[in-house]
Scaffold this motif. Structure first.
Motif, PDB file in Angstrom:
ATOM      1  N   ASP A  75       0.833  -1.207   0.000  1.00 36.54           N
ATOM      2  CA  ASP A  75       0.000   0.000   0.000  1.00 36.54           C
ATOM      3  C   ASP A  75       0.866   1.255   0.000  1.00 36.54           C
ATOM      4  N   TYR A 106      -8.614  -0.333   0.526  1.00 36.22           N
ATOM      5  CA  TYR A 106      -9.949  -0.146  -0.053  1.00 36.22           C
ATOM      6  C   TYR A 106     -10.564   1.166   0.401  1.00 36.22           C
ATOM      7  N   SER A 109      -8.805   4.065  -1.357  1.00 36.33           N
ATOM      8  CA  SER A 109      -8.683   3.970  -2.828  1.00 36.33           C
ATOM      9  C   SER A 109      -7.235   3.826  -3.276  1.00 36.33           C
ATOM     10  N   SER A 110      -6.541   2.886  -2.660  1.00 36.40           N
ATOM     11  CA  SER A 110      -5.142   2.631  -3.006  1.00 36.40           C
ATOM     12  C   SER A 110      -5.049   1.360  -3.848  1.00 36.40           C
ATOM     13  N   THR A 142     -12.766  -5.364  -1.367  1.00 32.37           N
ATOM     14  CA  THR A 142     -11.968  -5.296  -2.595  1.00 32.37           C
ATOM     15  C   THR A 142     -12.799  -4.635  -3.687  1.00 32.37           C
ATOM     16  N   LYS A 143     -12.114  -4.009  -4.613  1.00 34.83           N
ATOM     17  CA  LYS A 143     -12.797  -3.450  -5.774  1.00 34.83           C
ATOM     18  C   LYS A 143     -13.354  -4.580  -6.632  1.00 34.83           C
ATOM     19  N   ARG A 169     -11.631   4.800 -10.164  1.00 37.76           N
ATOM     20  CA  ARG A 169     -11.268   4.987  -8.761  1.00 37.76           C
ATOM     21  C   ARG A 169     -10.456   3.768  -8.349  1.00 37.76           C
ATOM     22  N   GLY A 171      -8.258   0.800  -6.391  1.00 34.63           N
ATOM     23  CA  GLY A 171      -8.574   0.016  -5.205  1.00 34.63           C
ATOM     24  C   GLY A 171      -7.928  -1.350  -5.255  1.00 34.63           C
ATOM     25  N   ASP A 333     -16.045   8.690  -8.961  1.00 37.87           N
ATOM     26  CA  ASP A 333     -16.959   7.611  -8.594  1.00 37.87           C
ATOM     27  C   ASP A 333     -18.372   8.160  -8.418  1.00 37.87           C
TER      28      ASP A 333
END
Length: 594
Positions: A75, A106, A109-110, A142-143, A169, A171, A333
């Motif tokens: 991260d 999450y 938004s990384s 999770t995205k 965005r 994630g 988003d």
């Protein structure tokens, strides 16, 4: 939802080669430009680690002390560079140890990709040793996530995961691979992708998850309507969020604010998005925001919200937030629009692109009366920070002294607590991506792992983790990683002997009943550092802190500094939960709460 299957992403057949599933993982990572992977091995991911051993010249693996530290390191790598961080873990507890790190990414938004390996497919669902349904566990955080069902879909899945993690965005994305798919005898025809093939193939083959990586763009009429609002406003304020940093739009934000002469308030995640020393900067807004930011938002007639989600830590009582303002909300988003605060007008799309389109159209205005009012609010600061300290270190002094010595180019990571708020309040960040902290999840133990990832991603930079003693004890095992790889990470332990943020609430709202927040036990941070072969220093007052920090910084080696801060140091201003953000505590009068 996890994808049940994905179509093959293929290149040109003449470039095909037959390789094992483990080799596919390595080839796809190299194809995606991955140079560093953080992780911890285990039985079910051994095939990939064996292949990683054979490819040491192509991908560097960093062995952390714990999988959570590896997730935070990936991260930190991602946040400090804008690239996608990668973490490996085995099945069962190895995978579940990633969960806090994935959730942290999450919420902020990384973009990270977590690759785990599960038990073999015939053993799934049978309570096999170290089996866990990690796609089910991580679905809400999770995205997107994937369970790979065959070696034939492995390359496609990895490619899709990277596309999803880094698009729109950003994630975290998780890929879970049953062990037999990575076995040496599990062969597949692998076709490398050519440069430029990725986007068109994704758009063609992944219509079911296209929304995960598709970026919208506002029309010209929407841009003009937004600019009309801005040009007609008399008391506009920018509320900048982490999306400014993520979209690399700090230069555009600066140009936009300067041209239109609009003050800039910042969320915690945007503290490095706009120079702290700039006259238009009002610093942080919200629960521990400045008087200038909170009052500017309260009295503005237009709130220009850029890449922010109106967190409860910013808005507090939503019914009293920006009561006189029209809200212009710009975010990538659409799910964030009208979620917490209703927008008068919203634009959905990439901030860098939208600001670039708006800048030529906005008018330059003096706004002398409005700027003068904000300048007056800037002078209203809690008096506690100007009081002298004889036998401890002022948090304000600590942050400003670190900056004086380290300069604008140093990366600052933090854990979570009072020290995090002091850093946000007092450190004059001047460059984007130099402040790396856990905002949405508020993860204690984040900063050390994040510092490791940041240092690997930026080997020539200095990385300083400003840590609370409560948070640092959670993941101080990562000192082993720092020592093993000779990383010049500096850790400043803001040692006030308490879980400070919780104690503050106990002081104000719980009659000074300090239940389970006093940390009157070890370890001795200096001795702990030395046990790992890292230099340890202790500072009891401000003079000593200046001396030891400068010495540690100049050494260009790792160090831990135990910095004594009084147990009753406060984080002010403060907005008690549920109150309007203009109802700030600037000086603590306990009688008002009893």
């Amino acid at each position: 939802m996890p994808a049940k299957s994905v179509k093959m992403i293929v290149g040109k057949k003449e470039d095909a080669m037959k390789i094992s599933g483990s080799q596919v993982v390595i080839e796809c990572l190299v194809e995606q430009g991955v140079d560093t992977v953080f992780g911890y091995p285990g039985g079910n991911i051994l095939n990939i680690y064996d292949e990683l051993y054979k490819n040491q010249s192509r991908i560097r693996h960093i062995l952390t002390a714990h999988e959570q530290g590896a997730a935070h390191a990936a991260d930190g790598y991602a946040r400090s560079t804008g690239k996608i961080g990668v973490v490996f873990a085995t099945s069962g507890p190895g995978a579940t140890n990633l969960v806090t790190g994935i959730a942290t990414a999450y919420m902020d938004s990384s973009p990270i990709v977590a690759i785990t390996c599960n038990v073999a497919t015939p053993l799934l669902g049978k309570d096999t040793f170290q089996e866990i349904d990690i796609t089910g566990v991580t679905m809400p955080i999770t995205k997107h996530n994937f369970m790979v069902r065959s070696v034939e879909e492995l390359a496609s899945t990895i490619r899709a995961a990277f596309a999803i993690a880094g698009s729109g965005r950003p994630g975290p994305v998780l890929i879970d691979i049953p062990k037999e798919i990575t076995a040496p005898n599990s062969l597949v025809e692998f076709v490398p992708l050519k440069k430029g093939e990725m986007k068109s193939i994704l758009e063609k083959n992944f219509s079911n998850i296209r929304r995960a990586f598709k970026t919208a763009a506002p029309s010209e009429s929407q841009i003009k309507e937004a600019v009309r609002l801005i040009n007609s406003a008399k008391r506009p304020v920018i509320y900048a969020g982490g999306g400014i940093v993520i979209s690399n739009a700090s230069a555009e934000l600066l140009e936009f604010a300067e041209k239109a002469n609009i003050p800039v308030s910042q969320s915690l995640m945007a503290r490095s998005a706009f120079p702290g020393g700039h006259p238009l900067c009002t610093w942080m807004v919200g629960m521990h925001g400045t008087k200038a930011s909170n009052m500017a938002v309260t009295e503005c007639d237009l709130l220009i919200t850029l890449g922010a989600r109106f967190s409860d830590r910013v808005t507090s009582d939503c019914s009293k937030f920006a009561p006189e303002a029209k809200i212009l909300h710009i975010d990538i988003d659409p799910a964030e629009v009208n979620k917490n605060i209703a927008a008068h007008l919203s634009l959905t799309g990439d901030l860098k692109n939208i600001l670039s389109r708006m800048i030529p159209l906005v008018e330059s205005k003096p706004r002398k009366e409005w700027i003068s009012k904000i300048s007056a609010w800037k002078k209203e600061v809690p008096s506690i920070y100007s009081a002298p300290r004889k036998n401890s270190i002022s948090p304000k002094f600590l942050c400003e002294e670190i900056h004086r010595i380290a300069g604008d180019s140093a990366f600052i990571t933090t854990e979570v607590g009072e020290h995090q708020m002091w850093t946000a309040q007092f450190y004059p960040f001047a460059k984007p991506r130099t402040f790396i902290t856990s905002g949405g999840l508020g993860t204690m133990g984040f900063g050390t792992g994040a510092a490791i990832g940041t240092q690997f991603a930026n080997p020539k930079a200095r990385v300083i983790n400003i840590a609370g003693d409560g948070s640092f004890r959670m993941n101080c095992n990562e000192l082993a990683t720092i020592a093993h790889y000779n990383l010049p990470v500096l850790i400043v332990v803001v040692n006030n002997g308490t879980l400070g943020n919780v104690r503050l609430w106990q002081k104000i709202f719980y009659g000074k009943r300090y239940s389970a927040t006093t940390l009157d036990f070890g370890p001795d941070w200096v001795k702990l550092a030395e046990a790992y072969g890292i230099a340890g220093f202790r500072a009891e007052n401000e003079k000593e802190f200046s001396q030891v920090f400068e010495k540690a910084f100049k050494s260009k080696k790792a160090a831990v500094i135990d910095a004594k801060v009084d147990i009753d140091e406060l984080v002010l201003p403060m907005v008690p939960g549920g109150r309007a953000i203009y109802d700030q505590i600037m000086e603590l009068n306990l009688s008002a709460f009893n």
